[in-house]
Scaffold this motif. Structure first.
Motif, mmCIF file in Angstrom:
data_model
loop_
_atom_site.group_PDB
_atom_site.id
_atom_site.type_symbol
_atom_site.label_atom_id
_atom_site.label_comp_id
_atom_site.label_asym_id
_atom_site.label_seq_id
_atom_site.Cartn_x
_atom_site.Cartn_y
_atom_site.Cartn_z
ATOM 1 N N GLY A 106 59.999 32.247 44.374
ATOM 2 C CA GLY A 106 61.362 31.731 44.293
ATOM 3 C C GLY A 106 62.164 32.533 43.292
ATOM 4 O O GLY A 106 62.321 32.134 42.142
ATOM 5 N N LYS A 107 62.669 33.670 43.732
ATOM 6 C CA LYS A 107 63.325 34.594 42.808
ATOM 7 C C LYS A 107 64.704 34.123 42.392
ATOM 8 O O LYS A 107 65.102 34.257 41.240
ATOM 9 N N TYR A 108 65.448 33.544 43.355
ATOM 10 C CA TYR A 108 66.836 33.194 43.084
ATOM 11 C C TYR A 108 67.083 31.703 43.350
ATOM 12 O O TYR A 108 66.382 31.082 44.145
ATOM 13 N N PRO A 109 68.102 31.121 42.719
ATOM 14 C CA PRO A 109 68.365 29.673 42.838
ATOM 15 C C PRO A 109 69.074 29.310 44.138
ATOM 16 O O PRO A 109 70.287 29.094 44.175
ATOM 17 N N PHE A 129 72.155 37.969 48.291
ATOM 18 C CA PHE A 129 71.477 38.440 47.079
ATOM 19 C C PHE A 129 72.186 39.660 46.495
ATOM 20 O O PHE A 129 72.363 39.773 45.281
ATOM 21 N N ASN A 130 72.567 40.566 47.371
ATOM 22 C CA ASN A 130 73.152 41.820 46.915
ATOM 23 C C ASN A 130 74.429 41.594 46.114
ATOM 24 O O ASN A 130 74.662 42.245 45.091
ATOM 25 N N GLU A 131 75.226 40.631 46.567
ATOM 26 C CA GLU A 131 76.507 40.391 45.901
ATOM 27 C C GLU A 131 76.403 39.362 44.785
ATOM 28 O O GLU A 131 76.893 39.586 43.672
ATOM 29 N N GLN A 132 75.741 38.234 45.062
ATOM 30 C CA GLN A 132 75.728 37.145 44.093
ATOM 31 C C GLN A 132 74.821 37.416 42.897
ATOM 32 O O GLN A 132 75.081 36.939 41.794
ATOM 33 N N PHE A 133 73.759 38.169 43.110
ATOM 34 C CA PHE A 133 72.809 38.413 42.031
ATOM 35 C C PHE A 133 72.851 39.863 41.557
ATOM 36 O O PHE A 133 71.903 40.376 40.966
ATOM 37 N N LEU A 134 73.998 40.505 41.862
ATOM 38 C CA LEU A 134 74.375 41.793 41.267
ATOM 39 C C LEU A 134 73.342 42.889 41.485
ATOM 40 O O LEU A 134 73.086 43.704 40.594
ATOM 41 N N ILE A 135 72.762 42.921 42.680
ATOM 42 C CA ILE A 135 71.882 44.038 43.029
ATOM 43 C C ILE A 135 72.727 45.274 43.313
ATOM 44 O O ILE A 135 72.408 46.384 42.893
ATOM 45 N N ASN A 136 73.820 45.044 44.056
ATOM 46 C CA ASN A 136 74.842 46.076 44.278
ATOM 47 C C ASN A 136 74.293 47.361 44.893
ATOM 48 O O ASN A 136 74.658 48.467 44.497
#
Length: 222
Positions: free
Chosen positions: A7-10, A26-33
């Motif tokens: 469970g990496k992200y909320p 994930f890319n946008e909300q958790f700033l993987i970019n």
């Protein structure tokens, strides 16, 4: 503190998103970019279950061997954080559960008395060839989903854990750190330990769930 491989992200456990949609979120909300391109599928819509696609089933994991198992897995996997066998080492992992100290008739009757939506339980005996209670005769229950649209896997899974915990307090054991990682919180375990109402816990989830569904809308492709 509960971020891990399982469970990496909320996000909610049953998020209802494709892998591509999750990647966008994930890319946008958790700033993987990263430089991400998702190629949409054709001829699929969100309301379809896998057995309605006409595609051949491929196990997403060695112990998820059918759509039946995949349907119940989001809740039955909570048993991995306890000393209760989740059916690993049998032909139907995650569809059955039990332990040597469980009375199959008593547990099954108690679970059916809950009248959980979209499912019922049958008594079962099994001997796992691997994992928990390897080589030991276990008694427990088989979960049968009767209405996939009404079935609530997470709630059902926690009711199962609570019922076994309450029926067998001396034999039941937590694997606390793993259970909490699976749920992303210690609150579900603490609710059961303190004999509090699970309904209150489920009610507390609603605000967070609403937030996630609003966020999710920005990344859906279908």
């Amino acid at each position: 503190p509960y971020s891990s491989f399982v469970g990496k992200y909320p996000i909610t456990i049953t998020h209802g998103m494709t892998v591509g949609e999750l990647a966008r979120l994930f890319n946008e909300q958790f700033l993987i970019n990263c430089d991400l391109t998702v190629i949409p599928m054709k001829n699929w819509h969100r309301g379809q279950w896998f057995d309605e696609t006409g595609l051949k089933w491929v196990n997403p994991s060695p112990n998820i061997r059918s759509l039946r198992a995949a349907t119940v897995y989001p809740g039955l996997c909570f048993l991995e954080g306890t000393n209760i066998s989740e059916g690993r080492g049998t032909e139907t992992p995650f569809e059955i559960f039990g332990a040597p100290f469980i009375d199959k008739g008593k547990l099954t009757a108690e679970l059916n008395r809950l009248n959980l939506p979209g499912c019922y339980f049958e008594p079962v005996e099994f001997i796992p060839t691997t994992s928990k209670w390897e080589g030991k005769r276990c008694e427990g229950s088989r979960i049968i989903v009767t209405d996939r649209e009404k079935f609530l896997p997470e709630q059902t899974g926690l009711y199962i854990v609570q019922k076994i915990h309450d029926l067998y307090p001396k034999q039941f054991e937590w694997i606390s750190s793993h259970f909490d990682r699976l749920l992303g919180s210690s609150k579900p375990r603490e609710t059961i330990v303190k004999s509090k109402s699970l309904n209150e816990l489920f009610f507390s989830w609603q605000e967070r769930q609403s937030w996630f569904l609003d966020l999710r809308d920005n990344y859906l492709l279908y």
